[in-house]
Design an enzyme around this catalytic site. Sequence first.
Site, PDB file in Angstrom:
ATOM      1  N   GLU A  71      40.068   8.116 -13.152  1.00 17.80           N
ATOM      2  CA  GLU A  71      40.843   9.171 -13.820  1.00 17.80           C
ATOM      3  C   GLU A  71      41.612  10.029 -12.830  1.00 17.80           C
ATOM      4  O   GLU A  71      42.778  10.351 -13.048  1.00 17.80           O
ATOM      5  CB  GLU A  71      39.913  10.073 -14.654  1.00 17.80           C
ATOM      6  N   ASP A  90      35.372   7.123 -14.873  1.00 17.50           N
ATOM      7  CA  ASP A  90      35.594   8.560 -15.096  1.00 17.50           C
ATOM      8  C   ASP A  90      34.484   9.280 -14.334  1.00 17.50           C
ATOM      9  O   ASP A  90      33.307   9.210 -14.714  1.00 17.50           O
ATOM     10  CB  ASP A  90      35.533   8.912 -16.585  1.00 17.50           C
ATOM     11  N   ILE A  92      33.637  12.445 -13.956  1.00 19.28           N
ATOM     12  CA  ILE A  92      32.919  13.368 -14.863  1.00 19.28           C
ATOM     13  C   ILE A  92      33.609  13.283 -16.212  1.00 19.28           C
ATOM     14  O   ILE A  92      34.741  13.747 -16.383  1.00 19.28           O
ATOM     15  CB  ILE A  92      32.950  14.840 -14.378  1.00 19.28           C
ATOM     16  N   ASP A  93      32.954  12.664 -17.165  1.00 21.99           N
ATOM     17  CA  ASP A  93      33.486  12.682 -18.530  1.00 21.99           C
ATOM     18  C   ASP A  93      32.776  13.824 -19.250  1.00 21.99           C
ATOM     19  O   ASP A  93      31.546  13.883 -19.266  1.00 21.99           O
ATOM     20  CB  ASP A  93      33.235  11.346 -19.234  1.00 21.99           C
ATOM     21  N   THR A  95      34.386  17.126 -18.720  1.00 15.21           N
ATOM     22  CA  THR A  95      34.629  18.150 -17.692  1.00 15.21           C
ATOM     23  C   THR A  95      34.491  19.551 -18.289  1.00 15.21           C
ATOM     24  O   THR A  95      33.951  20.456 -17.640  1.00 15.21           O
ATOM     25  CB  THR A  95      36.029  17.948 -17.072  1.00 15.21           C
ATOM     26  N   ASP A 226      37.565   6.584 -20.150  1.00 13.25           N
ATOM     27  CA  ASP A 226      36.659   7.303 -21.057  1.00 13.25           C
ATOM     28  C   ASP A 226      35.835   6.330 -21.900  1.00 13.25           C
ATOM     29  O   ASP A 226      34.771   6.705 -22.397  1.00 13.25           O
ATOM     30  CB  ASP A 226      37.451   8.194 -22.016  1.00 13.25           C
TER      31      ASP A 226
END
Length: 284
Positions: A71, A90, A92-93, A95, A226
Site C-alpha cells: 500500500e 497492507d 497496517i489495515d 490505520t 486490503d
Amino acid sequence: MSQPLDLLEIKDFLVKLALEAGELITSKTGKTEFVDKANSVDLVTETDAAVEKLVAERVAATYPDFEFMGEESYVPGETKLGEKPTFVVDPIDGTTNFIHSFPFSCTSLGFTVNREPVVGVVYNPFLKLMYTGVKGHGSFLNDERLPLRKSVSKLTLQNALIGIEWGTQRSGPNYKCKVDTFNKLAAEDGAMVHGFRSLGSAAMNICAVAAGMLDAYWEGGCYAWDVAAGWIILSEAGGRMVGGNPGLWNPAVDERVYLAVKADEGSEQFINDFWGSMVGKLDY
Ligand code: IPD
C-alpha cells in the site's frame, strides 16, 4: 525447470513476518502522528511506512525473484498486479483504528500467482488473532479450522449480520450508493437485515466472514492489498468472494468492489438478493 512453489513454506514465512510486524505495530500504538492522504479521513502514519519497509526487506531477502506490491509504495497508474508470484501487502489495515487505539488493526500479507490469492496471513497483534489460509490446505484462526461456527439456519438477507464501511469518499455517487443501500437494507420497508458492523479494516471484516462471525461484508473502494490475504482465508473456509456490483460473479483481486459471503447453502440466493437491494452501482 523452475521448482514448484511451496505454499506452506511461504505461509510459515509470512506468519513469522506477521509476528515481527505485530511487535513493531504494538510498540508504536498511541505514539504515532498521522497525516492526511486524499482527505481528512484517509489517514497514514509513520508506522505504516516502517512496517511496509520491514516486510519488503524480509521478502526481498528471502524471495528475491518474486514481485512485491504494498500500500505505501504503490504508485497509482504504475504499480500493477501481474501474473508473477507477488506478495500483496497492507502493512497496517485499519490505520484509523490504529490511530484511535481501537484494537482491530492488522497486518495483511497476501501472496498471489496469476493474480489469484493462494496464501494469506492476517494478524491482529492487539487481540493476537492469527488468520491463515493456503490454497488446498484450509484456513485457520490460530489453531482452529475455519469456519468456527456453521449457520444455525439458512442464510437469508433478512437474517444477516453484514459488515460495511463508510469509506474515505464522503460525497458523490459512490457515497450515495452506499448510504442509500445501507438505508434500504436496514429499513422496515426494505430487507430489514439483522444489523451492520464496521470493524474498520477490510481484512478483519473478511476474516470475520470466513470465521462465520459475520454473514457477509460489502465493500467499495479498497485495494488488492486490503483483500488478497483475506480472500484465500475466506475461500478456504468455504465462503465466496464476488463483486460488489450486480452480476460480478468472478471479480479480479483488484476489482475494488467486493461482496464476501460466508460458507452457507443459501449464499447464492443471498448474493442475488443483496445485489437486488442495491440502490445504484459503485464505480471506482
Ligand atoms: C482501509 C480499511 C477500511 C476500508 C478502506 C481501506 P487502511 O484500509 O480497510 O476498512 O473501508 O477501504 O482503505 O487505509 O486502513 O489500510
